[in-house]
Motif scaffolding. Structure first.
Motif, PDB file in Angstrom:
ATOM      1  N   ILE A   8      46.945  80.061   5.579  1.00  0.00           N
ATOM      2  CA  ILE A   8      48.319  79.752   5.206  1.00  0.00           C
ATOM      3  C   ILE A   8      49.176  79.486   6.427  1.00  0.00           C
ATOM      4  O   ILE A   8      49.189  80.281   7.368  1.00  0.00           O
ATOM      5  N   TYR A   9      49.914  78.385   6.391  1.00  0.00           N
ATOM      6  CA  TYR A   9      50.874  78.110   7.456  1.00  0.00           C
ATOM      7  C   TYR A   9      52.246  78.647   7.083  1.00  0.00           C
ATOM      8  O   TYR A   9      52.947  79.219   7.915  1.00  0.00           O
ATOM      9  N   SER A  10      52.616  78.453   5.817  1.00  0.00           N
ATOM     10  CA  SER A  10      53.932  78.903   5.381  1.00  0.00           C
ATOM     11  C   SER A  10      53.926  79.120   3.875  1.00  0.00           C
ATOM     12  O   SER A  10      53.174  78.479   3.140  1.00  0.00           O
ATOM     13  N   VAL A  11      54.756  80.050   3.430  1.00  0.00           N
ATOM     14  CA  VAL A  11      54.925  80.312   2.001  1.00  0.00           C
ATOM     15  C   VAL A  11      56.380  80.095   1.634  1.00  0.00           C
ATOM     16  O   VAL A  11      57.275  80.619   2.302  1.00  0.00           O
ATOM     17  N   ALA A  12      56.621  79.336   0.594  1.00  0.00           N
ATOM     18  CA  ALA A  12      57.979  79.103   0.123  1.00  0.00           C
ATOM     19  C   ALA A  12      58.265  80.073  -1.035  1.00  0.00           C
ATOM     20  O   ALA A  12      58.197  81.263  -0.862  1.00  0.00           O
ATOM     21  N   ALA A  13      58.529  79.546  -2.209  1.00  0.00           N
ATOM     22  CA  ALA A  13      58.855  80.426  -3.329  1.00  0.00           C
ATOM     23  C   ALA A  13      57.617  81.162  -3.835  1.00  0.00           C
ATOM     24  O   ALA A  13      56.501  80.655  -3.797  1.00  0.00           O
ATOM     25  N   MET A  14      57.845  82.374  -4.292  1.00  0.00           N
ATOM     26  CA  MET A  14      56.825  83.160  -4.986  1.00  0.00           C
ATOM     27  C   MET A  14      57.432  83.614  -6.305  1.00  0.00           C
ATOM     28  O   MET A  14      58.655  83.761  -6.422  1.00  0.00           O
ATOM     29  N   GLY A  15      56.585  83.812  -7.296  1.00  0.00           N
ATOM     30  CA  GLY A  15      57.144  84.172  -8.587  1.00  0.00           C
ATOM     31  C   GLY A  15      56.154  84.808  -9.521  1.00  0.00           C
ATOM     32  O   GLY A  15      54.951  84.893  -9.229  1.00  0.00           O
ATOM     33  N   TRP A  16      56.701  85.271 -10.641  1.00  0.00           N
ATOM     34  CA  TRP A  16      55.903  85.867 -11.696  1.00  0.00           C
ATOM     35  C   TRP A  16      56.154  85.121 -12.995  1.00  0.00           C
ATOM     36  O   TRP A  16      57.306  84.811 -13.334  1.00  0.00           O
ATOM     37  N   TYR A  17      55.083  84.844 -13.700  1.00  0.00           N
ATOM     38  CA  TYR A  17      55.123  84.232 -15.017  1.00  0.00           C
ATOM     39  C   TYR A  17      54.317  85.126 -15.956  1.00  0.00           C
ATOM     40  O   TYR A  17      53.530  85.957 -15.507  1.00  0.00           O
ATOM     41  N   ARG A  18      54.518  84.941 -17.242  1.00  0.00           N
ATOM     42  CA  ARG A  18      53.730  85.713 -18.195  1.00  0.00           C
ATOM     43  C   ARG A  18      53.378  84.865 -19.405  1.00  0.00           C
ATOM     44  O   ARG A  18      54.077  83.905 -19.737  1.00  0.00           O
ATOM     45  N   GLN A  19      52.287  85.257 -20.052  1.00  0.00           N
ATOM     46  CA  GLN A  19      51.845  84.551 -21.242  1.00  0.00           C
ATOM     47  C   GLN A  19      51.360  85.562 -22.270  1.00  0.00           C
ATOM     48  O   GLN A  19      50.404  86.301 -22.032  1.00  0.00           O
ATOM     49  N   ALA A  20      52.071  85.590 -23.389  1.00  0.00           N
ATOM     50  CA  ALA A  20      51.691  86.458 -24.488  1.00  0.00           C
ATOM     51  C   ALA A  20      50.740  85.696 -25.421  1.00  0.00           C
ATOM     52  O   ALA A  20      50.734  84.465 -25.432  1.00  0.00           O
ATOM     53  N   PRO A  21      49.946  86.417 -26.216  1.00  0.00           N
ATOM     54  CA  PRO A  21      49.006  85.754 -27.125  1.00  0.00           C
ATOM     55  C   PRO A  21      49.704  84.768 -28.052  1.00  0.00           C
ATOM     56  O   PRO A  21      50.720  85.103 -28.674  1.00  0.00           O
ATOM     57  N   GLY A  22      49.201  83.549 -28.103  1.00  0.00           N
ATOM     58  CA  GLY A  22      49.757  82.540 -28.985  1.00  0.00           C
ATOM     59  C   GLY A  22      51.036  81.888 -28.488  1.00  0.00           C
ATOM     60  O   GLY A  22      51.650  81.089 -29.211  1.00  0.00           O
ATOM     61  N   LYS A  23      51.453  82.233 -27.273  1.00  0.00           N
ATOM     62  CA  LYS A  23      52.691  81.673 -26.729  1.00  0.00           C
ATOM     63  C   LYS A  23      52.415  80.932 -25.429  1.00  0.00           C
ATOM     64  O   LYS A  23      51.383  81.119 -24.790  1.00  0.00           O
ATOM     65  N   GLN A  24      53.373  80.107 -25.036  1.00  0.00           N
ATOM     66  CA  GLN A  24      53.252  79.383 -23.779  1.00  0.00           C
ATOM     67  C   GLN A  24      53.607  80.294 -22.602  1.00  0.00           C
ATOM     68  O   GLN A  24      54.341  81.279 -22.762  1.00  0.00           O
ATOM     69  N   ARG A  25      53.086  79.943 -21.435  1.00  0.00           N
ATOM     70  CA  ARG A  25      53.435  80.688 -20.229  1.00  0.00           C
ATOM     71  C   ARG A  25      54.911  80.479 -19.937  1.00  0.00           C
ATOM     72  O   ARG A  25      55.424  79.362 -20.031  1.00  0.00           O
ATOM     73  N   GLU A  26      55.592  81.564 -19.575  1.00  0.00           N
ATOM     74  CA  GLU A  26      57.014  81.483 -19.291  1.00  0.00           C
ATOM     75  C   GLU A  26      57.353  82.137 -17.961  1.00  0.00           C
ATOM     76  O   GLU A  26      56.674  83.053 -17.504  1.00  0.00           O
ATOM     77  N   LEU A  27      58.451  81.648 -17.382  1.00  0.00           N
ATOM     78  CA  LEU A  27      58.933  82.210 -16.132  1.00  0.00           C
ATOM     79  C   LEU A  27      59.512  83.605 -16.365  1.00  0.00           C
ATOM     80  O   LEU A  27      60.258  83.825 -17.324  1.00  0.00           O
ATOM     81  N   VAL A  28      59.170  84.532 -15.479  1.00  0.00           N
ATOM     82  CA  VAL A  28      59.771  85.870 -15.507  1.00  0.00           C
ATOM     83  C   VAL A  28      60.795  85.991 -14.374  1.00  0.00           C
ATOM     84  O   VAL A  28      61.956  86.326 -14.611  1.00  0.00           O
ATOM     85  N   ALA A  29      60.355  85.726 -13.159  1.00  0.00           N
ATOM     86  CA  ALA A  29      61.238  85.840 -12.005  1.00  0.00           C
ATOM     87  C   ALA A  29      60.642  85.071 -10.838  1.00  0.00           C
ATOM     88  O   ALA A  29      59.425  84.973 -10.711  1.00  0.00           O
ATOM     89  N   THR A  30      61.529  84.542  -9.987  1.00  0.00           N
ATOM     90  CA  THR A  30      61.095  83.871  -8.766  1.00  0.00           C
ATOM     91  C   THR A  30      61.964  84.343  -7.605  1.00  0.00           C
ATOM     92  O   THR A  30      63.091  84.832  -7.814  1.00  0.00           O
ATOM     93  N   ILE A  31      61.444  84.182  -6.401  1.00  0.00           N
ATOM     94  CA  ILE A  31      62.199  84.558  -5.215  1.00  0.00           C
ATOM     95  C   ILE A  31      61.842  83.604  -4.089  1.00  0.00           C
ATOM     96  O   ILE A  31      60.670  83.287  -3.866  1.00  0.00           O
ATOM     97  N   THR A  32      62.866  83.121  -3.383  1.00  0.00           N
ATOM     98  CA  THR A  32      62.645  82.224  -2.258  1.00  0.00           C
ATOM     99  C   THR A  32      62.289  83.030  -1.010  1.00  0.00           C
ATOM    100  O   THR A  32      62.434  84.263  -0.979  1.00  0.00           O
ATOM    101  N   ASN A  33      61.869  82.342   0.038  1.00  0.00           N
ATOM    102  CA  ASN A  33      61.564  83.064   1.273  1.00  0.00           C
ATOM    103  C   ASN A  33      62.835  83.561   1.955  1.00  0.00           C
ATOM    104  O   ASN A  33      62.760  84.378   2.871  1.00  0.00           O
ATOM    105  N   GLY A  34      63.979  83.112   1.468  1.00  0.00           N
ATOM    106  CA  GLY A  34      65.247  83.637   1.956  1.00  0.00           C
ATOM    107  C   GLY A  34      65.741  84.833   1.164  1.00  0.00           C
ATOM    108  O   GLY A  34      66.787  85.411   1.479  1.00  0.00           O
TER     109      GLY A  34
END
Length: 120
Positions: A27-53
């Motif tokens: 890895i040279y650099s990492v920008a945003a990192m985040g968490w997503y979740r997927q419940a049974p029968g549902k689409q993956r959804e955003l939970v939270a994200t955080i920038t390198n700042g």
């Protein structure tokens, strides 16, 4: 680039869990990192994200209950989940936007997911 999550499990409603995610590899650099979740029968959804700042964004459904944080030096992100509800039950995935020295390009990398089950 490899992304690995940990910290899932079974918890009672109202309880807490802390998820961890570490990115590794050429890895040279990492920008945003985040968490997503997927419940049974549902689409993956955003939970939270955080920038390198350190700027964080949350889904309305978790605001005030979940907190995302990161350590840039360790390419690690955490998700502190409090006041958990049965509807938080899902597989949680970590997402990392990183520049891979080998690929010589930016890309988004995903972990294998960790199960969170909220049930009495």
């Amino acid at each position: 680039v490899q992304v690995a999550e940990s910290g899932g499990g079974l918890v009672q409603p109202g309880g807490s869990l802390r998820l961890s995610c570490a990115a590794s590899g050429n890895i040279y650099s990492v920008a945003a990192m985040g968490w997503y979740r997927q419940a049974p029968g549902k689409q993956r959804e955003l939970v939270a994200t955080i920038t390198n700042g350190g700027s964080a964004d949350y889904a309305d459904s978790v605001k005030g209950r979940f907190t995302i944080s990161r350590d840039n030096a360790k390419n690690t992100v955490w998700l502190q989940m409090n006041s958990l509800k049965p509807e938080d039950t899902a597989v949680y995935y970590c997402s990392t936007r990183a520049y891979d020295r080998t690929a010589i390009d930016w890309d988004t990398y995903w972990g294998q997911g960790t199960q969170v089950t909220v049930s009495s």
